[in-house]
Design a protein around this motif. Structure first.
Motif, PDB file in Angstrom:
ATOM      1  N   LEU A   1      18.199   4.933   4.024  1.00  0.00           N
ATOM      2  CA  LEU A   1      16.988   5.355   4.722  1.00  0.00           C
ATOM      3  C   LEU A   1      15.787   5.353   3.779  1.00  0.00           C
ATOM      4  N   PHE A   2      16.008   5.750   2.516  1.00  0.00           N
ATOM      5  CA  PHE A   2      14.914   5.720   1.534  1.00  0.00           C
ATOM      6  C   PHE A   2      14.367   4.304   1.385  1.00  0.00           C
ATOM      7  N   VAL A   3      15.256   3.318   1.339  1.00  0.00           N
ATOM      8  CA  VAL A   3      14.825   1.922   1.200  1.00  0.00           C
ATOM      9  C   VAL A   3      13.992   1.515   2.417  1.00  0.00           C
ATOM     10  N   ASP A   4      14.466   1.841   3.609  1.00  0.00           N
ATOM     11  CA  ASP A   4      13.707   1.527   4.826  1.00  0.00           C
ATOM     12  C   ASP A   4      12.348   2.218   4.805  1.00  0.00           C
ATOM     13  N   HIS A   5      12.341   3.485   4.408  1.00  0.00           N
ATOM     14  CA  HIS A   5      11.104   4.267   4.357  1.00  0.00           C
ATOM     15  C   HIS A   5      10.116   3.659   3.357  1.00  0.00           C
ATOM     16  N   TRP A   6      10.597   3.355   2.170  1.00  0.00           N
ATOM     17  CA  TRP A   6       9.762   2.760   1.129  1.00  0.00           C
ATOM     18  C   TRP A   6       9.218   1.399   1.579  1.00  0.00           C
ATOM     19  N   ASP A   7      10.090   0.582   2.130  1.00  0.00           N
ATOM     20  CA  ASP A   7       9.688  -0.749   2.567  1.00  0.00           C
ATOM     21  C   ASP A   7       8.578  -0.674   3.613  1.00  0.00           C
ATOM     22  N   GLU A   8       8.653   0.323   4.468  1.00  0.00           N
ATOM     23  CA  GLU A   8       7.686   0.488   5.545  1.00  0.00           C
ATOM     24  C   GLU A   8       6.378   1.127   5.086  1.00  0.00           C
ATOM     25  N   SER A   9       6.447   2.051   4.131  1.00  0.00           N
ATOM     26  CA  SER A   9       5.261   2.861   3.861  1.00  0.00           C
ATOM     27  C   SER A   9       4.605   2.703   2.492  1.00  0.00           C
ATOM     28  N   ALA A  10       5.308   2.217   1.492  1.00  0.00           N
ATOM     29  CA  ALA A  10       4.692   2.097   0.163  1.00  0.00           C
ATOM     30  C   ALA A  10       3.601   1.034   0.191  1.00  0.00           C
ATOM     31  N   LYS A  11       2.427   1.400  -0.266  1.00  0.00           N
ATOM     32  CA  LYS A  11       1.271   0.491  -0.215  1.00  0.00           C
ATOM     33  C   LYS A  11       1.176  -0.412  -1.439  1.00  0.00           C
ATOM     34  N   ASN A  12       1.466   0.097  -2.595  1.00  0.00           N
ATOM     35  CA  ASN A  12       1.379  -0.664  -3.849  1.00  0.00           C
ATOM     36  C   ASN A  12       2.778  -0.793  -4.432  1.00  0.00           C
ATOM     37  N   LYS A  13       3.573  -1.620  -3.816  1.00  0.00           N
ATOM     38  CA  LYS A  13       4.986  -1.710  -4.179  1.00  0.00           C
ATOM     39  C   LYS A  13       5.208  -2.115  -5.640  1.00  0.00           C
ATOM     40  N   GLU A  14       4.275  -2.854  -6.219  1.00  0.00           N
ATOM     41  CA  GLU A  14       4.441  -3.247  -7.626  1.00  0.00           C
ATOM     42  C   GLU A  14       4.322  -2.046  -8.560  1.00  0.00           C
ATOM     43  N   LEU A  15       3.633  -0.991  -8.133  1.00  0.00           N
ATOM     44  CA  LEU A  15       3.512   0.236  -8.923  1.00  0.00           C
ATOM     45  C   LEU A  15       4.476   1.318  -8.442  1.00  0.00           C
ATOM     46  N   MET A  16       4.681   1.354  -7.142  1.00  0.00           N
ATOM     47  CA  MET A  16       5.478   2.412  -6.521  1.00  0.00           C
ATOM     48  C   MET A  16       6.898   1.916  -6.293  1.00  0.00           C
ATOM     49  N   LEU A  17       7.613   1.758  -7.390  1.00  0.00           N
ATOM     50  CA  LEU A  17       8.999   1.315  -7.306  1.00  0.00           C
ATOM     51  C   LEU A  17       9.857   2.467  -6.793  1.00  0.00           C
ATOM     52  N   LEU A  18      10.737   2.178  -5.873  1.00  0.00           N
ATOM     53  CA  LEU A  18      11.577   3.214  -5.298  1.00  0.00           C
ATOM     54  C   LEU A  18      12.581   3.703  -6.339  1.00  0.00           C
ATOM     55  N   LYS A  19      12.365   4.934  -6.791  1.00  0.00           N
ATOM     56  CA  LYS A  19      13.245   5.540  -7.784  1.00  0.00           C
ATOM     57  C   LYS A  19      13.067   7.056  -7.691  1.00  0.00           C
ATOM     58  N   PRO A  20      13.652   7.667  -6.634  1.00  0.00           N
ATOM     59  CA  PRO A  20      13.501   9.112  -6.478  1.00  0.00           C
ATOM     60  C   PRO A  20      13.984   9.861  -7.723  1.00  0.00           C
ATOM     61  N   ASP A  21      13.253  10.893  -8.093  1.00  0.00           N
ATOM     62  CA  ASP A  21      13.586  11.705  -9.256  1.00  0.00           C
ATOM     63  C   ASP A  21      14.587  12.775  -8.829  1.00  0.00           C
ATOM     64  N   LYS A  22      15.851  12.382  -8.795  1.00  0.00           N
ATOM     65  CA  LYS A  22      16.913  13.267  -8.321  1.00  0.00           C
ATOM     66  C   LYS A  22      16.957  14.568  -9.114  1.00  0.00           C
TER      67      LYS A  22
END
Length: 160
Positions: free
Chosen positions: A30-51
């Protein structure tokens, strides 16, 4: 908070409080789907939640999460941080970190139910202010005013 069952057509789902850390691995798709849909600057906003940071917040009792389940599969979530305001130290508030509903459930009342259940639970904790973040011109941006939220301020970003 007790779970609440709601029906959507013939579909049943349950919204209940849970642990972000316990559900972390299950949430990864779901995080991947969410990121793919909503992240605006994907080159800067790499999906890597701070667990580790989420775990710290959860251990401190300031991370509040609701999960929407269909047949015990998570199909939506609302993750929120409970805090006091830096400028108004007596003001307790809840700030939504992330909210997401799987696209298969968008044409149902599920998203609105998650928002309302989040606000209801936060209010029950004695917190008088809920802060929602919505991307400009997103479905959430359109829904929040209909649910009684008021526009408070704008956030601007600039890639440097």
């Amino acid at each position: 908070m007790d779970g609440h069952c709601h029906s959507v057509g013939i579909r049943m789902y349950d919204i209940r409080e849970g642990s972000f850390i316990k559900e972390y691995e299950v949430l990864s798709d779901l995080f991947v789907d969410h990121w793919d849909e909503s992240a605006k600057n994907k080159e800067l906003m790499l999906l890597k939640p701070d667990k580790a940071k989420y775990k710290y917040l959860e251990d401190q009792g300031v991370l509040f999460c609701l999960f929407a389940y269909k047949n015990e599969v998570i199909v939506g979530y609302s993750v929120n941080i409970l805090n006091t305001h830096l400028h108004y130290s007596d003001l307790h508030f809840a700030q939504n970190d992330i909210i997401f509903v799987h696209p298969d459930y968008r044409n149902s009342p599920l998203g609105i139910k998650i928002i309302k259940e989040t606000e209801k639970a936060v209010k029950a904790k004695g917190i008088p202010l809920m802060i929602w973040h919505a991307k400009k011109d997103s479905p959430l941006d359109a829904i929040l005013p209909r649910l009684g939220c008021t526009h408070h301020e704008n956030i601007y970003t600039k890639v440097l």
